[in-house]
Design an enzyme around this catalytic site. Structure first.
Site, PDB file in Angstrom:
ATOM      1  N   ILE A 238      -1.034  -6.349  -0.755  1.00  0.00           N
ATOM      2  CA  ILE A 238      -0.451  -5.594  -1.864  1.00  0.00           C
ATOM      3  C   ILE A 238       0.715  -4.755  -1.374  1.00  0.00           C
ATOM      4  O   ILE A 238       1.721  -4.589  -2.045  1.00  0.00           O
ATOM      5  CB  ILE A 238      -1.479  -4.631  -2.500  1.00  0.00           C
ATOM      6  CG1 ILE A 238      -2.733  -5.360  -2.940  1.00  0.00           C
ATOM      7  CG2 ILE A 238      -0.858  -3.901  -3.677  1.00  0.00           C
ATOM      8  CD1 ILE A 238      -3.866  -4.410  -3.285  1.00  0.00           C
ATOM      9  N   SER A 239       0.542  -4.180  -0.199  1.00  0.00           N
ATOM     10  CA  SER A 239       1.559  -3.253   0.283  1.00  0.00           C
ATOM     11  C   SER A 239       1.522  -3.170   1.802  1.00  0.00           C
ATOM     12  O   SER A 239       0.461  -3.184   2.407  1.00  0.00           O
ATOM     13  CB  SER A 239       1.291  -1.881  -0.336  1.00  0.00           C
ATOM     14  OG  SER A 239       1.651  -0.847   0.547  1.00  0.00           O
ATOM     15  N   THR A 240       2.690  -3.107   2.400  1.00  0.00           N
ATOM     16  CA  THR A 240       2.734  -2.807   3.826  1.00  0.00           C
ATOM     17  C   THR A 240       3.551  -1.550   3.985  1.00  0.00           C
ATOM     18  O   THR A 240       4.720  -1.499   3.633  1.00  0.00           O
ATOM     19  CB  THR A 240       3.407  -3.922   4.649  1.00  0.00           C
ATOM     20  OG1 THR A 240       4.732  -4.085   4.165  1.00  0.00           O
ATOM     21  CG2 THR A 240       2.672  -5.220   4.538  1.00  0.00           C
ATOM     22  N   LYS A 242       4.248   2.166   6.468  1.00  0.00           N
ATOM     23  CA  LYS A 242       4.432   2.507   7.880  1.00  0.00           C
ATOM     24  C   LYS A 242       3.081   2.665   8.564  1.00  0.00           C
ATOM     25  O   LYS A 242       2.918   2.330   9.713  1.00  0.00           O
ATOM     26  CB  LYS A 242       5.218   3.812   7.990  1.00  0.00           C
ATOM     27  CG  LYS A 242       6.714   3.581   8.039  1.00  0.00           C
ATOM     28  CD  LYS A 242       7.419   4.719   8.771  1.00  0.00           C
ATOM     29  CE  LYS A 242       6.947   6.043   8.259  1.00  0.00           C
ATOM     30  NZ  LYS A 242       7.908   7.023   7.900  1.00  0.00           N
ATOM     31  N   SER A 244      -0.088   1.913   6.990  1.00  0.00           N
ATOM     32  CA  SER A 244      -1.202   1.087   6.540  1.00  0.00           C
ATOM     33  C   SER A 244      -0.732  -0.179   5.850  1.00  0.00           C
ATOM     34  O   SER A 244       0.411  -0.285   5.426  1.00  0.00           O
ATOM     35  CB  SER A 244      -2.078   1.884   5.580  1.00  0.00           C
ATOM     36  OG  SER A 244      -1.396   2.049   4.360  1.00  0.00           O
ATOM     37  N   ASP A 384       0.372  14.783  -0.036  1.00  0.00           N
ATOM     38  CA  ASP A 384       1.399  13.746  -0.153  1.00  0.00           C
ATOM     39  C   ASP A 384       1.481  13.311  -1.606  1.00  0.00           C
ATOM     40  O   ASP A 384       1.621  12.136  -1.926  1.00  0.00           O
ATOM     41  CB  ASP A 384       1.080  12.555   0.757  1.00  0.00           C
ATOM     42  CG  ASP A 384       2.268  11.597   0.897  1.00  0.00           C
ATOM     43  OD1 ASP A 384       3.408  12.012   0.586  1.00  0.00           O
ATOM     44  OD2 ASP A 384       2.064  10.448   1.291  1.00  0.00           O
TER      45      ASP A 384
HETATM   46  P1  ADP Z   1       0.408   4.311   2.297  1.00  0.00           P
HETATM   47  O1  ADP Z   1      -0.080   5.331   3.257  1.00  0.00           O
HETATM   48  O2  ADP Z   1       0.921   3.087   2.948  1.00  0.00           O
HETATM   49  O3  ADP Z   1       1.338   4.876   1.261  1.00  0.00           O
HETATM   50  P2  ADP Z   1      -1.394   3.946   0.076  1.00  0.00           P
HETATM   51  O4  ADP Z   1      -2.831   4.323   0.078  1.00  0.00           O
HETATM   52  O5  ADP Z   1      -0.466   4.780  -0.733  1.00  0.00           O
HETATM   53  O6  ADP Z   1      -0.926   3.822   1.572  1.00  0.00           O
HETATM   54  O7  ADP Z   1      -1.313   2.455  -0.405  1.00  0.00           O
HETATM   55  C1  ADP Z   1      -0.095   1.776  -0.479  1.00  0.00           C
HETATM   56  C2  ADP Z   1       0.049   1.065  -1.799  1.00  0.00           C
HETATM   57  O8  ADP Z   1      -1.029   0.151  -1.967  1.00  0.00           O
HETATM   58  C3  ADP Z   1      -0.049   1.986  -2.969  1.00  0.00           C
HETATM   59  O9  ADP Z   1       1.199   2.508  -3.313  1.00  0.00           O
HETATM   60  C4  ADP Z   1      -0.585   1.102  -4.052  1.00  0.00           C
HETATM   61  O10 ADP Z   1       0.456   0.380  -4.649  1.00  0.00           O
HETATM   62  C5  ADP Z   1      -1.459   0.139  -3.293  1.00  0.00           C
HETATM   63  N1  ADP Z   1      -2.859   0.570  -3.322  1.00  0.00           N
HETATM   64  C6  ADP Z   1      -3.500   1.343  -2.429  1.00  0.00           C
HETATM   65  N2  ADP Z   1      -4.766   1.523  -2.759  1.00  0.00           N
HETATM   66  C7  ADP Z   1      -4.956   0.849  -3.914  1.00  0.00           C
HETATM   67  C8  ADP Z   1      -6.078   0.638  -4.784  1.00  0.00           C
HETATM   68  N3  ADP Z   1      -7.264   1.169  -4.525  1.00  0.00           N
HETATM   69  N4  ADP Z   1      -5.895  -0.122  -5.867  1.00  0.00           N
HETATM   70  C9  ADP Z   1      -4.705  -0.662  -6.137  1.00  0.00           C
HETATM   71  N5  ADP Z   1      -3.613  -0.508  -5.372  1.00  0.00           N
HETATM   72  C10 ADP Z   1      -3.736   0.240  -4.269  1.00  0.00           C
HETATM   73 MN    MN Z   2       1.224   5.924  -0.437  1.00  0.00          MN
END
Ligand code: ADP
Ligand code: MN
Length: 495
Positions: A238-240, A242, A244, A384
């Site tokens: 879903i997301s990469t 810095k 996580s 944050d």
């Molecule tokens: P980071 O420290 O990389 O910002 P996040 O916890 O904000 O980590 O997660 C990064 C992205 O992953 C979020 O912006 C969101 O889009 C997606 N994400 C994280 N947790 C969830 C979740 N429980 N359900 C849906 N999307 C999530």
């Molecule tokens: Mn985040």
């Protein structure tokens, strides 16, 4: 375009001697390699995965892992049968052709190294004396030039052994094989196309694991979660970020009856590459909950603590009824939680969503409420908080990303809170919520303090003075000042 295609005779005209010269061979080699392995085009990665570009390659990866395991067993069985049939007969039957594992599927590809680097490069003469500068050796009738058919043939054979390791060249040792240039070139071309194939596969694998963020150990952790049935499938990234990488997964069955795995899960993998976490030290170092442990820990364990912290903070929020992901399980640096979104599509961040002014106003009051709950009931400051870490789902705002959240008595807790307030105020003012408090009003509303300074500088100075007061109090009395639980409620501890 075939790298070994017909030479362009109009532009290049040179003697046979030139063509055969080592110098030119080297240049051609370079050129050809560049053509065969163009720079890997980076795959543009958005923060969100929409329905159209859902990356299912990690699903593929898991399927491959299972297939590999099956194939390995199959091959082992084959080997046993081979052995049984052959016994100690002089003529043996090989089942080689029935094997499942293609050489490049083997585990060794995991730590694959560039064969050019580690092996003898045939184009860099190892023994420059074999063909001296003048181009020939021997005397009189026995003179041999480097273009001699036999020498060339042997050399080609030697070169062949330096094709990619997974390319089967057979065992020519002791046979005095002499390959003609034509045959050699044909083989070489084949070796390259095989290698390209392997490189493509490899590249795909790399992308599926989100830019190498998932190391083999993490992969195994994820694999085990799927294997145990806790997760049905891991569909993709879903997301990469810095710090996580977040994956989507379909939930499976829980081993214990009392626990229900959500139908869709988000897997947050905290990166084990350490440098990204350096600047986050301040969040955890000064957090007294972790203070005793911090000094004793190695960096790998500190990263696990981020995951642990996120879990504890989410649990606190859950208990207070704040919309946030529900913790499913924590394994080392991997946190599995419920997925906010539907059908693999994550809920949009507040910064990306278009809401009616009605909904935006509703969102604002909800955020204000959540900030107060977080502070008073969870005894936490998000630290944050911004439109990037708030998701819009099911007609409400969900808070995520709380690994860095601290208690208000953290030496910089109030500063973090003020920053959160500034982000929230600015965002809602920007999107046109007329009712939005400014950051100073919001700070007071959330914390219960009544700082009257009407400008940012003075306000911040007062915040720092408060923090200092608290620190001094801790120094002198060894416990936090009661003014932080202003309404008399004891802070909630669930650890
Ligand atoms: P980071 O420290 O990389 O910002 P996040 O916890 O904000 O980590 O997660 C990064 C992205 O992953 C979020 O912006 C969101 O889009 C997606 N994400 C994280 N947790 C969830 C979740 N429980 N359900 C849906 N999307 C999530
Ligand atoms: Mn985040």
């Amino acid at each position: 375009q075939c790298p070994w295609g017909a030479p362009n005779t109009t532009s290049i005209s040179c003697s046979l001697a030139d063509v055969m010269s080592e110098q030119l061979a080297k240049e051609l080699q370079l050129e050809e390699e560049n053509a065969a392995f163009p720079e890997v085009v980076a795959v543009a990665e958005g923060p969100f995965i929409t329905g159209e570009n859902v990356d299912t390659s990690s699903d593929l990866m898991l399927a491959q892992m299972l297939q590999m395991e099956f194939d390995r067993e199959y091959d082992a069985q084959l080997r046993r049968e081979e052995k049984k049939i052959n016994g100690d007969s002089k003529v043996s039957i090989s089942f080689e052709n029935y094997r499942k594992l293609h050489p490049y599927d083997s585990d060794s590809s995991e730590d694959e190294v560039d064969w050019q680097d580690t092996r003898h490069d045939p184009y860099r003469a190892a023994k420059p004396t074999t063909t001296p500068r003048k181009g020939f050796i021997g005397k009189g009738k026995d003179i041999t030039t480097k273009h001699d058919e036999v020498v060339c043939g042997r050399k080609n054979t030697a070169r062949m052994e330096n094709f990619a390791p997974e390319f089967q060249v057979g065992d020519g040792i002791g046979m005095d094989l002499k390959l003609s240039n034509q045959v050699f070139n044909a083989l070489k071309q084949h070796a390259y196309s095989e290698e390209r194939r392997s490189a493509r596969l490899h590249e795909k694998k790399e992308h599926s694991t989100a830019e190498k963020a998932v190391d083999p150990k993490t992969r195994l952790l994820l694999y085990k979660m799927v294997n145990s049935g806790m997760l049905e499938t891991i569909t993709g990234c879903i997301s990469t970020g810095k710090e996580s990488v977040v994956f989507h997964a379909y939930g499976g069955k829980s081993a214990t009856e009392d626990k229900v795995i959500p139908p869709e899960c988000a897997i947050k993998v905290f990166k084990t590459t350490l440098n990204e976490f350096k600047n986050r030290d301040k969040y955890i170092k000064d957090d007294y909950r972790f203070k005793d442990r911090f000094s004793k820990l190695n960096p790998r364990k500190i990263i696990r603590m981020w995951a642990e912290k996120e879990m504890h903070n989410l649990t606190r929020m859950q208990n207070a009824g704040i919309p946030c992901p529900q913790v499913v399980i924590l394994k080392k640096h991997v946190l599995v939680m419920s997925f906010i979104g539907q059908d693999q599509v994550p809920a949009p961040k507040l910064k990306d969503v278009t809401l009616s002014s009605e909904d935006m106003k509703k969102a604002y009051y909800q955020v204000l409420n959540m900030m107060q709950q977080l502070y008073k009931e969870c005894n936490l400051v998000h630290a944050d908080l911004s439109e990037y870490n708030m998701l819009w789902h099911d007609g409400k705002v969900w808070l995520i990303d709380v690994s860095q959240s601290v208690e208000p008595t953290h030496p910089h807790g109030l500063e973090f809170l003020f920053r959160d307030c500034r982000n929230v105020s600015q965002f809602f003012q920007k999107v046109g919520v007329a009712e939005a408090l400014n950051e100073r009003q919001l700070f007071n509303a959330v914390s219960g303090f009544n700082i009257t300074a009407d400008n940012e500088v003075d306000f911040q100075a007062e915040i720092e003075a408060l923090e200092k007061m608290n620190e001094d109090h801790v120094q002198n009395h060894g416990k936090k000042l009661s003014m932080f639980s202003s309404d008399g409620d004891p802070p909630i501890y669930d650890e």
